[in-house]
Write a protein that holds these residues in place. Structure first.
Motif, PDB file in Angstrom:
ATOM      1  N   SER A  92      42.625 -79.608  54.296  1.00 34.19           N
ATOM      2  CA  SER A  92      43.971 -79.578  55.184  1.00 34.19           C
ATOM      3  C   SER A  92      45.170 -78.374  55.012  1.00 34.19           C
ATOM      4  N   ALA A  93      45.550 -79.146  53.844  1.00 33.59           N
ATOM      5  CA  ALA A  93      47.157 -77.801  53.099  1.00 33.59           C
ATOM      6  C   ALA A  93      46.970 -76.675  53.227  1.00 33.59           C
ATOM      7  N   VAL A  94      45.510 -76.044  52.952  1.00 38.47           N
ATOM      8  CA  VAL A  94      44.959 -74.791  53.381  1.00 38.47           C
ATOM      9  C   VAL A  94      45.383 -74.562  55.090  1.00 38.47           C
ATOM     10  N   ARG A  95      44.347 -75.392  56.090  1.00 38.50           N
ATOM     11  CA  ARG A  95      45.435 -75.277  57.132  1.00 38.50           C
ATOM     12  C   ARG A  95      46.438 -75.418  57.846  1.00 38.50           C
ATOM     13  N   ASN A  96      47.394 -75.755  56.990  1.00 43.18           N
ATOM     14  CA  ASN A  96      48.263 -76.097  57.356  1.00 43.18           C
ATOM     15  C   ASN A  96      49.069 -74.980  56.785  1.00 43.18           C
ATOM     16  N   HIS A  97      49.298 -74.654  55.830  1.00 38.94           N
ATOM     17  CA  HIS A  97      50.043 -73.351  55.075  1.00 38.94           C
ATOM     18  C   HIS A  97      50.512 -72.901  55.692  1.00 38.94           C
ATOM     19  N   PRO A  98      51.851 -72.286  55.678  1.00 40.33           N
ATOM     20  CA  PRO A  98      52.474 -71.465  56.552  1.00 40.33           C
ATOM     21  C   PRO A  98      52.072 -70.190  55.600  1.00 40.33           C
ATOM     22  N   ASN A  99      51.514 -70.406  54.839  1.00 42.60           N
ATOM     23  CA  ASN A  99      51.353 -69.011  53.802  1.00 42.60           C
ATOM     24  C   ASN A  99      49.970 -68.275  54.118  1.00 42.60           C
ATOM     25  N   ILE A 100      49.219 -69.201  54.374  1.00 47.50           N
ATOM     26  CA  ILE A 100      47.703 -68.499  54.397  1.00 47.50           C
ATOM     27  C   ILE A 100      47.386 -68.374  55.358  1.00 47.50           C
ATOM     28  N   ARG A 101      46.486 -67.526  55.662  1.00 41.66           N
ATOM     29  CA  ARG A 101      46.002 -67.291  57.089  1.00 41.66           C
ATOM     30  C   ARG A 101      44.274 -67.089  56.612  1.00 41.66           C
ATOM     31  N   LEU A 102      43.577 -68.552  57.290  1.00 37.38           N
ATOM     32  CA  LEU A 102      42.826 -69.425  57.361  1.00 37.38           C
ATOM     33  C   LEU A 102      41.565 -68.219  58.615  1.00 37.38           C
ATOM     34  N   ILE A 138      28.938 -79.071  64.894  1.00 34.32           N
ATOM     35  CA  ILE A 138      30.651 -78.849  63.278  1.00 34.32           C
ATOM     36  C   ILE A 138      29.463 -79.170  62.584  1.00 34.32           C
ATOM     37  N   PRO A 139      30.141 -78.916  61.600  1.00 32.32           N
ATOM     38  CA  PRO A 139      28.947 -79.095  59.837  1.00 32.32           C
ATOM     39  C   PRO A 139      29.621 -80.262  59.644  1.00 32.32           C
ATOM     40  N   PHE A 140      30.593 -80.592  59.496  1.00 30.03           N
ATOM     41  CA  PHE A 140      30.838 -82.050  58.685  1.00 30.03           C
ATOM     42  C   PHE A 140      32.131 -82.559  59.450  1.00 30.03           C
ATOM     43  N   PRO A 141      32.426 -84.305  59.911  1.00 27.71           N
ATOM     44  CA  PRO A 141      33.321 -84.813  60.443  1.00 27.71           C
ATOM     45  C   PRO A 141      34.815 -83.871  59.550  1.00 27.71           C
ATOM     46  N   GLN A 142      34.869 -84.017  58.755  1.00 29.64           N
ATOM     47  CA  GLN A 142      35.875 -83.199  58.196  1.00 29.64           C
ATOM     48  C   GLN A 142      36.205 -81.594  57.955  1.00 29.64           C
ATOM     49  N   ALA A 143      35.016 -81.135  58.426  1.00 29.22           N
ATOM     50  CA  ALA A 143      35.281 -79.675  58.697  1.00 29.22           C
ATOM     51  C   ALA A 143      36.607 -78.851  58.719  1.00 29.22           C
ATOM     52  N   THR A 144      36.683 -77.608  58.125  1.00 33.26           N
ATOM     53  CA  THR A 144      38.088 -76.750  58.102  1.00 33.26           C
ATOM     54  C   THR A 144      37.397 -76.037  58.745  1.00 33.26           C
ATOM     55  N   THR A 202      47.097 -71.700  45.257  1.00 28.99           N
ATOM     56  CA  THR A 202      47.719 -71.671  44.430  1.00 28.99           C
ATOM     57  C   THR A 202      49.062 -70.408  44.386  1.00 28.99           C
ATOM     58  N   LEU A 203      48.716 -69.355  45.320  1.00 27.63           N
ATOM     59  CA  LEU A 203      49.229 -68.492  45.176  1.00 27.63           C
ATOM     60  C   LEU A 203      50.059 -68.225  46.466  1.00 27.63           C
ATOM     61  N   ALA A 204      49.798 -69.165  47.687  1.00 30.13           N
ATOM     62  CA  ALA A 204      50.364 -69.176  48.719  1.00 30.13           C
ATOM     63  C   ALA A 204      51.992 -70.371  48.464  1.00 30.13           C
ATOM     64  N   ASN A 205      51.917 -70.967  47.732  1.00 25.62           N
ATOM     65  CA  ASN A 205      53.153 -72.452  47.003  1.00 25.62           C
ATOM     66  C   ASN A 205      53.902 -71.394  46.513  1.00 25.62           C
ATOM     67  N   ALA A 206      53.418 -69.957  46.262  1.00 34.57           N
ATOM     68  CA  ALA A 206      53.952 -69.394  45.356  1.00 34.57           C
ATOM     69  C   ALA A 206      55.472 -68.642  45.697  1.00 34.57           C
ATOM     70  N   GLY A 207      54.910 -68.523  47.275  1.00 34.31           N
ATOM     71  CA  GLY A 207      55.349 -67.952  48.217  1.00 34.31           C
ATOM     72  C   GLY A 207      54.277 -66.615  48.890  1.00 34.31           C
ATOM     73  N   LYS A 208      53.664 -67.121  48.248  1.00 34.45           N
ATOM     74  CA  LYS A 208      52.840 -64.971  48.551  1.00 34.45           C
ATOM     75  C   LYS A 208      51.872 -65.585  49.851  1.00 34.45           C
ATOM     76  N   LYS A 209      51.600 -64.219  50.685  1.00 39.93           N
ATOM     77  CA  LYS A 209      51.112 -64.581  51.974  1.00 39.93           C
ATOM     78  C   LYS A 209      49.584 -64.527  51.319  1.00 39.93           C
ATOM     79  N   VAL A 210      48.729 -65.181  51.641  1.00 32.86           N
ATOM     80  CA  VAL A 210      47.398 -65.353  51.584  1.00 32.86           C
ATOM     81  C   VAL A 210      46.524 -65.106  53.189  1.00 32.86           C
ATOM     82  N   THR A 211      45.229 -64.037  52.640  1.00 29.33           N
ATOM     83  CA  THR A 211      44.683 -63.984  53.637  1.00 29.33           C
ATOM     84  C   THR A 211      43.431 -64.771  53.367  1.00 29.33           C
ATOM     85  N   LEU A 212      42.571 -65.668  53.212  1.00 28.96           N
ATOM     86  CA  LEU A 212      41.401 -66.648  53.048  1.00 28.96           C
ATOM     87  C   LEU A 212      40.674 -66.329  53.805  1.00 28.96           C
ATOM     88  N   VAL A 213      39.295 -65.260  53.292  1.00 30.38           N
ATOM     89  CA  VAL A 213      38.402 -65.575  54.037  1.00 30.38           C
ATOM     90  C   VAL A 213      36.782 -66.776  53.347  1.00 30.38           C
TER      91      VAL A 213
END
Lengths: 216, 301, 674
Positions: free
Chosen positions: C209-219, C284-290, C166-177
């Motif tokens: 995968s949206a999280v993984r690919n979002h330019p505003n999110i640093r995972l 790897i924990p599970f097939p779709q692990a991100t 939500t934050l990233a889509n609003a254009g904010k830079k987010v660090t997700l830990v």
């Protein structure tokens, strides 16, 4: 052609038909209830937790004797809380409780169920709400008198008193076991007592002046 | 630390074997005991059914006697109560004297009438707790001279030793006695009935209910191939042992299990002669399950 | 004569609120107003039905103008609710907003007192104290701090993921830990979701995968927050990145290294499958692990344990991603707002030995069953019990570790519904007889009751009663080899013994094991149960008592997926409000140093719970960062030379308030002049 008769049908055919059940009118009017009963019992059994019962039935399911009871422990709590005083005090349930405390340690509301049963037993005994010669209240009373007088209990004498006061025939049945115990040195008729009997009686009599439970 | 021994009424009659074996084990382990002077009946579960304050007073008199006997090392006096009912009633009374001002006030007044006071010092202990947690299971294991191999023990705690005023083990699935018998070289049988009530005095009052409870315990122990049941309460031992034959007759069972006190069992492992442990007072002495067959334990002890 | 900050003499306005019946039902408000009117410097005393209403506020403003009032006292509810309202009203009337004092005669008096006479006396006492106090108030300036536009989200379960997006889509830079090697949290382990029965992975993985690919999110996965400093708008956070022993930027998740590992079979209980299967040291924990990146567990890897492994994983990776020399890293970031979405723990059913978990192999926790029925789970979705059997009867026990004063008192809110879901799935997978043992069915969400309705028609058994024990004690031949559930069927009033092949324990939700550590690190509060405490249970459900820190999801209390997502959205919106406002106004009740008295003894430094005090080494004096100070007053009390003071809690203000409390009830004009 003969058709095989299902066993159930055969059995019922052999017996006479069951007697017609009589209809029983069952309804409770609020005016017949004692609405403050629950709170009074709760107070006597240490705290208002009784009123927080969620009727989950853990007490009944963990109770080793609930399958002999006329009302399961859960129902006793519900009826106590709602003021079904006469039913509760006349129930067989309160006499069957063997004080094993399993309900109390597992109750999710930590209700002192065993103490509730004790409170109800005391009330029933005080009012004479039990069948004549019922062995459990008789045992309690005989035990009470003996310890009051002597300070200790003599198991053999207690049982003899119990049988004499309830059903003397049982004594014959138990005599064989008594003989065996005696042979093994596990039965003594010697009357046990303590030296400080007089002071003990003073103490117990002092309670009379201190705290005498009001009728519930 | 000298424990103030509180035999209770049963250990002087039906439970004599418990008293004799307990004293023998304490002598062997050099655990000093001193019998509480002029102790009186704890009131059991019957007294409180008539008059609660008097029941508390009765039990509190014992606590008060001990209260005035502090230890030389300054620690609290400790009552050793081997009977589950005595243990629970004394512990419960102590608990209420500490936590309930109303009970404390009424009982103190009553005690005072007989010239006594209770200040709340006394601790109430069960021998199972004392042996395992005070003396120590490792020390017991080191003193074992006859490891009781081949015994499959159904440890039967009964109800009141672990609840609700006791704190030394879990109230539904305790393990203290199981750990003890393992240390003695025997095998403990896992069964779900270790704290399921034996019915107490119901075997004398509402016999059908009492017998059925004992039957379930005996059947299940047999089914799990236990070759002995150990108890830590005189009433449990009495019920499970004395009614076996009548239970067999009434329900068509073939139960034949020795039921002994855990103290007797300990004594055998510690090399105490069977006679001192009052093995002869049991209806059915524990049999050595060794391959030699039905050799009675006391023959070699 | 106290300092009035003006040449005018003191002119105090006193207002008492009825708050409908809340106050006026107990307190004689007319009498209090009448009493106050006679106190020194009081120019006007009024009563009004609702002081917080617009007409109520206008009353104050009009009096300030018409009667030239320069001090205002309002006796009403808690300052927590309306202090801000009245300060604004005072400011609009043309006065400095801090020439105002509020008296709480609702929570502190009328609600807790059923004796009207005594309550009225107490209200008068408190009014008098406030009137005395307000005379000593000084004009204060409001302070502002700017808000850093970046945000931190801690925890990447469904709540953290949704908040970050939500934050990233609003254009904010987010660090997700995220602490674990993959994001997804508990939801990733679930099979289907109630009440719609859509597959959890199908709805969750697109967001992952949206999280993984979002330019505003640093995972930052496999990472933990270690240190949090700073204050609202200006937090400084240190994050520890645990070594994966894999170069994240090189690994493409082809999993050939896992295949090549010298362990042919897994030996370690697989965390993601709740230990129902085994994994290798490289996994790897599970097939779709991100992120789709493997991880090496040094506790079980031969190379780490002995240093003599063939390292087949290294040789098979042609991208050279395996790196045994990787070290822990720390990353420092600056953020303005923080959202905590650290999730929950499931209740450990071993705490209730009478249910036999850990003793009887066929007793399962509900989370294990989620994996067991899942197509990518340990048995590929086939329901095979630990002893190899297929269950013909299943008992689901509700409220395990919930609604129980011996364990957790609260209702975990989700167990009824997930138990219904599992009942449906188990029936669908096995055609077994399925029993639910429940105390009450709580199906209060949207379409939840309809789901329950459907389950009843599927002929699932519902037995109302809390199970007392699960044993292998067979009392009948039909119970041999079964687990026997003992329960009172409370609707029928009979104790039942139900033999089953499989027991499912519907375990409740409780605070994570380290919730208290997290709470301390972020300087927020926990409720008595240990869940993070919201600022207000109804009106500020995602705020905390620390400005700029918000909470979302089950770290705040048991919650299902829809509620977690809703709350995550709300937390993101609150963070956005702060960020887009750009600055925040601070409470002026901060401590300050009277430098001439400060001896530089440093006694205040260690005791400040907000680390707001430092020592100015050049001056040799203490220095208080006003943005960090929360006005708790600890340093004020501790300073041995009386050099630390506090705005709005100056000595003369507090002493005059005490004088007011202690003054004679019948006082009229004497007393204020000291």
């Amino acid at each position: 052609m003969m058709l095989p008769v299902p066993p159930a049908m055969r059995a019922s055919a052999a017996k006479s038909p069951p007697p017609m059940k009589t209809v029983v009118r069952r309804i409770k009017f609020e005016s017949e209830l004692d609405l403050a009963f629950g709170e009074r019992v709760a107070e006597r059994a240490y705290g208002q937790k009784l009123l927080s019962c969620i009727q989950c039935g853990t007490c009944s399911a963990t109770c080793p004797l609930s399958h002999y009871m006329d009302y399961t422990p859960r129902k006793i709590i519900a009826m106590t809380r709602e003021g079904f005083k006469d039913e509760v005090l006349n129930s067989l349930t309160i006499w069957l409780c063997a004080s094993c405390y399993s309900c109390q340690v597992q109750c999710p509301r930590q209700i002192h169920i065993t103490d509730v049963m004790y409170a109800l037993k005391r009330e029933a005994i005080a009012r004479g709400f039990y069948p004549a010669h019922h062995p459990i209240p008789v045992l309690a009373r005989s035990f009470y008198e003996r310890v009051f007088a002597q300070g200790r209990n003599t198991e053999s004498r207690l049982l003899i008193t119990l049988y004499l006061r309830t059903n003397p025939l049982v004594m014959l049945r138990e005599a064989f076991l008594g003989f065996h115990l005696w042979r093994k040195g596990r039965l003594s008729l010697k009357k046990e007592s303590i030296a400080g009997r007089k002071d003990l009686r003073k103490m117990l009599n002092a309670v009379e002046h201190g705290k005498k439970e009001e009728p519930l | 630390m000298t424990y103030l021994y509180f035999p209770g009424c049963s250990l002087r009659s039906t439970g004599r074997a418990y008293e004799e074996s307990l004293l023998a084990v304490c002598r062997k382990l050099e655990i000093p005991l001193h019998e509480l002077d002029d102790w009186n009946c704890c009131g059991a579960t019957a007294y409180v059914s008539i008059d609660e304050t008097r029941a508390f007073t009765l039990a509190a008199r014992n606590l008060a006697i001990a209260d005035h006997l502090p230890q030389p090392d300054g620690s609290d006096p400790q009552i050793l109560a081997p009977c589950n009912a005595c243990y629970m009633v004394l512990a419960k009374t102590h608990h209420f004297m500490e936590s309930n001002a109303e009970v404390r006030a009424h009982v103190s007044t009553a005690l005072h009438a007989g010239g006594m006071t209770y200040t709340g010092q006394t601790r109430v202990r069960h021998p199972l707790d004392v042996f395992v947690n005070d003396f120590g299971i490792d020390r017991i294991a080191k003193k074992v001279v006859h490891p009781l191999k081949g015994f499959r023990v159904a440890c039967y705690y009964g109800c009141q030793v672990v609840r609700p005023f006791s704190e030394f083990d879990h109230p539904v699935y305790p393990m203290t006695m199981d750990r003890l018998v393992t240390a003695l070289g025997a095998e403990s049988v896992d069964w779900p009935m270790k704290t399921r009530c034996c019915g107490g005095s119901l075997t004398g009052t509402i016999q059908e209910a009492g017998f059925r409870l004992n039957r379930a315990l005996l059947k299940e122990a047999t089914k799990r191939k236990a070759n002995i049941i150990l108890t830590c309460c005189p009433l449990c031992q009495h019920n499970l042992e004395c009614y076996q034959q009548r239970i067999n007759r009434r329900y068509g069972e073939t139960i034949n299990l020795p039921v002994a006190y855990f103290t007797q069992f300990m004594g055998l492992a510690l090399g105490i002669p069977a006679k001192e442990l009052a093995i002869q007072r049991l209806f059915k002495p524990p049999l050595s399950p060794a391959p030699a067959g039905k050799q009675e334990i006391h023959a070699h002890a | 004569m106290p300092d009035t900050d003006s040449s005018h003499p003191l002119r105090i306005g006193f207002y008492i609120c009825h708050c409908g019946h809340n106050i006026a039902g107990t307190i004689d408000v007319a009498s209090v107003a009448h009493y106050a009117a006679a106190l020194p410097h009081v120019s006007v005393a009024r009563e009004y039905k609702y002081m917080c209403s617009d007409p109520g506020q206008e009353l104050i403003q009009k009096d300030i103008r018409d009667l030239e009032l320069n001090r205002i006292v309002v006796a009403s509810c808690s300052p927590l609710l309306h202090e801000h309202t009245f300060r604004q009203a005072v400011e609009k009337g043309g006065l400095n907003p801090f020439f105002f004092q509020m008296v709480n005669i609702r929570e502190d008096v009328s609600w807790v007192n059923d004796n009207p006479a005594a309550a009225t006396v107490k209200a008068k006492d408190l009014a008098r104290a406030a009137i005395f106090r307000v005379s000593h108030h000084r004009a204060l300036d409001k302070k502002h701090v700017s808000i850093h536009p970046d945000a931190l989200v801690v925890g990447a379960g469904i709540a953290g993921i949704h908040a970050a997006l939500t934050l990233a889509n609003a254009g904010k830079k987010v660090t997700l830990v995220e602490r674990e090697p993959t994001i997804g949290g508990h939801m990733a382990m679930f099979d289907k979701t109630f009440p719609t029965l859509d597959c959890a992975a199908c709805i969750l993985t697109p967001k992952m995968s949206a999280v993984r690919n979002h330019p505003n999110i640093r995972l930052l996965s496999y990472s933990e927050v270690k240190v949090v400093g700073g204050y609202v708008g200006n937090y400084k956070v240190t994050i520890r990145r645990k070594p994966r022993y894999i170069k994240e930027e090189l690994c493409v998740g082809c999993m050939e290294c896992i295949e090549a590992c010298v362990y042919k079979e897994g030996k370690t209980p697989d965390e993601f499958n709740q230990g129902l299967s085994k994994r290798k040291p490289i996994y790897i924990p599970f097939p779709q692990a991100t992120p789709q990146v493997v991880v090496i567990d040094p506790a079980t890897c031969i190379e780490f344990k002995s240093g003599h492994c063939k390292k087949t994983c290294v040789s098979v990776c042609d991208r050279g991603a395996v790196d045994f020399s990787q070290k822990e890293e720390t990353i420092d970031i600056d953020v303005g707002t923080i959202i905590l979405a650290t999730g929950y723990a499931t209740f450990d059913p071993k705490r209730l030995p009478y249910y036999g978990y850990g003793k009887y192999p066929n007793v399962y926790s509900s989370l294990e069953v989620e994996r067991l029925v899942n197509a990518s789970g340990p048995t590929a979705g086939e329901l095979i019990l630990r002893d190899g059997r297929h269950p013909k009867t299943v008992g689901i026990i509700h409220c395990v570790g919930s609604r129980d004063r011996n364990t957790n008192r609260w209702c975990s809110r989700t167990c009824c519904m997930y138990s219904l879901k599992l009942a449906h799935l188990l029936k669908e997978h096995t055609e077994a007889e399925v029993y639910n043992f429940y105390i009450d069915i709580r199906a209060a969400g949207k379409s939840y009751e309809e789901f329950y309705d459907k389950l009843l028609e599927e002929n699932i058994h519902f037995v109302r009663g809390r199970v007392a024990e699960v044993t292998d004690w067979a009392a009948r031949p039909s119970e041999e080899g079964k687990l026997v559930i003992r329960v009172e069927d409370t609707l029928i009033g009979v104790v039942r013994r139900v033999p089953v092949d499989m027991v499912v324990l519907a375990v409740g939700m409780e605070p994570s094991a380290d919730a208290q550590d997290v709470r301390r690190m972020f300087n927020i509060s926990c409720s008595t149960e240990g869940f993070f405490l919201e600022r207000h249970p109804k009106l500020a459900p995602v705020d905390t008592f620390t400005d700029g820190i918000f909470i979302a999801g089950a770290c705040q209390g048991p919650k299902d997926i829809p509620d977690s997502v809703a709350q995550a959205g709300a937390a993101a919106a609150q963070a956005l409000t702060l960020i887009d406002t750009g600055e925040v106004e601070l409470e002026p009740n901060t401590a300050y140093i009277a430098e001439e008295f400060c001896s530089g003894c440093k006694s205040c430094l260690g005791i400040c719970p907000y680390t707001a005090i430092t020592r100015d080494e050049i001056k040799g004096k203490a220095f208080i960062n006003e943005a960090l100070c929360k006005g708790c007053g600890t340093c004020v009390a501790a300073c041995p030379s009386g050099a630390i003071r506090q705005h709005l809690f100056e000595d003369d203000q507090i002493f005059s308030e005490i004088d007011g409390i202690l003054a004679d009830d019948n006082l009229t004009t004497a007393g204020v002049e000291r």
